[in-house]
Design a protein around this motif. Structure first.
Motif, PDB file in Angstrom:
ATOM      1  N   LEU A 165      -6.423  -1.508   0.278  1.00 24.41           N
ATOM      2  CA  LEU A 165      -6.667  -0.460   1.274  1.00 24.41           C
ATOM      3  C   LEU A 165      -6.347  -0.951   2.678  1.00 24.41           C
ATOM      4  O   LEU A 165      -6.581  -2.106   3.019  1.00 24.41           O
ATOM      5  CB  LEU A 165      -8.133  -0.017   1.206  1.00 24.41           C
ATOM      6  N   SER A 166      -5.818  -0.047   3.473  1.00 25.64           N
ATOM      7  CA  SER A 166      -5.683  -0.306   4.907  1.00 25.64           C
ATOM      8  C   SER A 166      -6.702   0.580   5.612  1.00 25.64           C
ATOM      9  O   SER A 166      -7.431   1.336   4.967  1.00 25.64           O
ATOM     10  CB  SER A 166      -4.265   0.046   5.379  1.00 25.64           C
ATOM     11  N   GLU A 167      -6.745   0.522   6.887  1.00 26.78           N
ATOM     12  CA  GLU A 167      -7.712   1.355   7.622  1.00 26.78           C
ATOM     13  C   GLU A 167      -7.397   2.835   7.460  1.00 26.78           C
ATOM     14  O   GLU A 167      -8.283   3.680   7.527  1.00 26.78           O
ATOM     15  CB  GLU A 167      -7.695   0.985   9.110  1.00 26.78           C
ATOM     16  N   GLU A 168      -6.150   3.134   7.220  1.00 30.97           N
ATOM     17  CA  GLU A 168      -5.744   4.542   7.188  1.00 30.97           C
ATOM     18  C   GLU A 168      -5.588   5.097   5.777  1.00 30.97           C
ATOM     19  O   GLU A 168      -5.844   6.271   5.529  1.00 30.97           O
ATOM     20  CB  GLU A 168      -4.421   4.722   7.952  1.00 30.97           C
ATOM     21  N   SER A 169      -5.148   4.258   4.822  1.00 33.10           N
ATOM     22  CA  SER A 169      -4.843   4.814   3.499  1.00 33.10           C
ATOM     23  C   SER A 169      -4.812   3.735   2.425  1.00 33.10           C
ATOM     24  O   SER A 169      -4.968   2.550   2.713  1.00 33.10           O
ATOM     25  CB  SER A 169      -3.491   5.530   3.545  1.00 33.10           C
ATOM     26  N   VAL A 170      -4.572   4.206   1.199  1.00 31.93           N
ATOM     27  CA  VAL A 170      -4.363   3.310   0.059  1.00 31.93           C
ATOM     28  C   VAL A 170      -2.946   2.763   0.142  1.00 31.93           C
ATOM     29  O   VAL A 170      -1.983   3.523   0.293  1.00 31.93           O
ATOM     30  CB  VAL A 170      -4.552   4.073  -1.274  1.00 31.93           C
ATOM     31  N   THR A 171      -2.808   1.454   0.073  1.00 32.44           N
ATOM     32  CA  THR A 171      -1.467   0.862   0.189  1.00 32.44           C
ATOM     33  C   THR A 171      -0.877   0.467  -1.173  1.00 32.44           C
ATOM     34  O   THR A 171       0.340   0.474  -1.349  1.00 32.44           O
ATOM     35  CB  THR A 171      -1.506  -0.386   1.076  1.00 32.44           C
ATOM     36  N   LYS A 202       8.907   6.670 -10.107  1.00 29.68           N
ATOM     37  CA  LYS A 202       8.478   6.760  -8.715  1.00 29.68           C
ATOM     38  C   LYS A 202       7.073   7.361  -8.615  1.00 29.68           C
ATOM     39  O   LYS A 202       6.854   8.507  -8.957  1.00 29.68           O
ATOM     40  CB  LYS A 202       9.458   7.625  -7.923  1.00 29.68           C
ATOM     41  N   ALA A 203       6.143   6.555  -8.150  1.00 28.59           N
ATOM     42  CA  ALA A 203       4.781   7.052  -7.926  1.00 28.59           C
ATOM     43  C   ALA A 203       4.035   6.078  -7.032  1.00 28.59           C
ATOM     44  O   ALA A 203       4.101   4.879  -7.229  1.00 28.59           O
ATOM     45  CB  ALA A 203       4.049   7.198  -9.257  1.00 28.59           C
ATOM     46  N   ASP A 204       3.341   6.629  -6.012  1.00 29.76           N
ATOM     47  CA  ASP A 204       2.539   5.742  -5.177  1.00 29.76           C
ATOM     48  C   ASP A 204       1.139   5.628  -5.763  1.00 29.76           C
ATOM     49  O   ASP A 204       0.756   6.365  -6.682  1.00 29.76           O
ATOM     50  CB  ASP A 204       2.498   6.239  -3.725  1.00 29.76           C
ATOM     51  N   ALA A 205       0.357   4.697  -5.232  1.00 32.16           N
ATOM     52  CA  ALA A 205      -0.968   4.410  -5.786  1.00 32.16           C
ATOM     53  C   ALA A 205      -1.874   5.630  -5.759  1.00 32.16           C
ATOM     54  O   ALA A 205      -2.603   5.914  -6.717  1.00 32.16           O
ATOM     55  CB  ALA A 205      -1.602   3.257  -5.012  1.00 32.16           C
ATOM     56  N   LEU A 206      -1.844   6.392  -4.651  1.00 27.63           N
ATOM     57  CA  LEU A 206      -2.720   7.545  -4.523  1.00 27.63           C
ATOM     58  C   LEU A 206      -2.389   8.611  -5.562  1.00 27.63           C
ATOM     59  O   LEU A 206      -3.286   9.222  -6.155  1.00 27.63           O
ATOM     60  CB  LEU A 206      -2.618   8.128  -3.109  1.00 27.63           C
ATOM     61  N   THR A 207      -1.097   8.802  -5.831  1.00 24.26           N
ATOM     62  CA  THR A 207      -0.672   9.785  -6.833  1.00 24.26           C
ATOM     63  C   THR A 207      -1.174   9.397  -8.215  1.00 24.26           C
ATOM     64  O   THR A 207      -1.659  10.242  -8.978  1.00 24.26           O
ATOM     65  CB  THR A 207       0.871   9.888  -6.860  1.00 24.26           C
ATOM     66  N   ILE A 208      -1.068   8.105  -8.530  1.00 25.23           N
ATOM     67  CA  ILE A 208      -1.543   7.608  -9.828  1.00 25.23           C
ATOM     68  C   ILE A 208      -3.042   7.817  -9.947  1.00 25.23           C
ATOM     69  O   ILE A 208      -3.538   8.332 -10.965  1.00 25.23           O
ATOM     70  CB  ILE A 208      -1.197   6.116  -9.998  1.00 25.23           C
ATOM     71  N   MET A 209      -3.803   7.457  -8.903  1.00 27.42           N
ATOM     72  CA  MET A 209      -5.254   7.572  -8.952  1.00 27.42           C
ATOM     73  C   MET A 209      -5.696   9.022  -9.069  1.00 27.42           C
ATOM     74  O   MET A 209      -6.639   9.332  -9.798  1.00 27.42           O
ATOM     75  CB  MET A 209      -5.883   6.932  -7.708  1.00 27.42           C
ATOM     76  N   GLN A 210      -5.003   9.909  -8.383  1.00 28.89           N
ATOM     77  CA  GLN A 210      -5.340  11.329  -8.470  1.00 28.89           C
ATOM     78  C   GLN A 210      -5.049  11.871  -9.865  1.00 28.89           C
ATOM     79  O   GLN A 210      -5.820  12.673 -10.393  1.00 28.89           O
ATOM     80  CB  GLN A 210      -4.567  12.117  -7.413  1.00 28.89           C
ATOM     81  N   ALA A 211      -3.951  11.428 -10.475  1.00 35.32           N
ATOM     82  CA  ALA A 211      -3.595  11.870 -11.829  1.00 35.32           C
ATOM     83  C   ALA A 211      -4.634  11.393 -12.846  1.00 35.32           C
ATOM     84  O   ALA A 211      -4.902  12.068 -13.846  1.00 35.32           O
ATOM     85  CB  ALA A 211      -2.218  11.347 -12.209  1.00 35.32           C
ATOM     86  N   LEU A 212      -5.235  10.244 -12.549  1.00 32.83           N
ATOM     87  CA  LEU A 212      -6.253   9.694 -13.454  1.00 32.83           C
ATOM     88  C   LEU A 212      -7.647  10.230 -13.153  1.00 32.83           C
ATOM     89  O   LEU A 212      -8.593   9.921 -13.884  1.00 32.83           O
ATOM     90  CB  LEU A 212      -6.265   8.159 -13.354  1.00 32.83           C
TER      91      LEU A 212
END
Length: 287
Positions: free
Chosen positions: A38-44, A70-80
């Motif tokens: 995590l960064s201060e603004e978002s999931v990295t 192609k998938a960022d971490a936030l997309t994966i976590m939301q799908a799960l």
């Protein structure tokens, strides 16, 4: 390679074709080994923290299938269904395993992550090891949905869900799709059952032989006593003939002894005469 490793090697090669099952397989890997950067603004980033290279390889294969590479971490976590966290206290998101096929996929990957199985040559034992007690409920419910009963024990700091019945383990291997391992286990089970059956029969026959030998020894002892203390001349002709033949042929069976008598008689008749001789020896009185 151990039997447990063989099962896992087989399961690693199973990649479901439907996306919902792919997500059901990805979820346990993320649940047990996932960590968010995590960064201060978002999931990295989403990192899989395990030294098991094969699990990492399967994770990335599933990821490529489910998200077209192609998938960022936030997309994966939301799908799960995790959104902003990599772990929930009591298991993966239940909506991921509503379907039977998805529950099969879930079991397949959770076994890869935290499961193991003993060598079936020694006994039947399959288990899953959890860090926290609340984590075991979901797995047990999934197992129960397939009519597989499990038990839980605490081992040091861990909580272990285990299955010990050979038939239940066979069913579980079938559910997970480990068909080659299932066939090997069934072969070992049949071999063990045949070996145990043979051993039981041998032990039973040995016990019966022992009883027969002991009975024959007592018969000979009684007949010798009658011969030496009372004399065969005082016996009725049928008992005299039986006693003489038994002394002459101490090792033959009751059936064989009956065939030598004149006239021949069956086993029950011979046993009756031998019992009469035994009674005479015990009482020392002619009847």
């Amino acid at each position: 390679m151990s039997f447990s490793a063989e099962v896992k090697a087989e399961l690693l090669n199973i990649i479901p074709s439907s996306r919902h099952c792919q997500l059901a397989e990805i979820a346990p890997i993320v649940y047990f080994f996932g960590a968010l950067l995590l960064s201060e603004e978002s999931v990295t980033a989403l990192v899989i923290e395990t030294e098991n290279v094969t699990i990492k390889r399967k994770y990335f294969t599933l990821l490529a299938k489910a998200f077209n590479i192609k998938a960022d971490a936030l997309t994966i976590m939301q799908a799960l269904g995790y959104y902003d966290k990599a772990r929930s206290p009591d298991g993966i998101t239940s909506t991921l395993i509503k379907s039977t096929c998805c529950r099969r996929a879930y079991l397949r990957t959770i076994f890869l992550c935290i499961g193991s199985m003993s060598d079936p040559q020694g006994g039947y034992h399959l288990e899953f090891v959890f860090d926290h007690e609340e984590q075991v409920t979901q797995l047990r419910e999934v197992l129960k949905s397939f009519a597989i009963e499990s038990k839980v024990i605490k081992r040091k700091k861990n909580f272990v869900v285990y299955v010990k019945e050979g038939a239940s383990i066979v069913d579980l291997l079938n559910i997970m799709g480990a068909h080659n391992s299932l066939l090997k286990l069934e072969s070992l089970r049949v071999e063990k059952e045949v070996r145990n059956s043979v051993n039981r029969k041998v032990n039973c026959e040995t016990a019966n032989i022992g009883k027969t030998v002991s009975a024959a020894a007592r018969q000979i002892e009684d007949i010798i006593y009658i011969r030496d203390k009372i004399g065969f001349a005082s016996l009725p002709p049928n008992l005299k003939q039986t006693a003489e033949l038994r002394l002459e042929y101490p090792d033959i069976t009751i059936k064989e002894l009956g065939a030598l008598l004149s006239p021949p008689i069956g086993k029950s008749g011979v046993n009756h005469r031998l019992r009469k001789l035994s009674e005479i020896a015990k009482t020392k009185v002619m009847r």
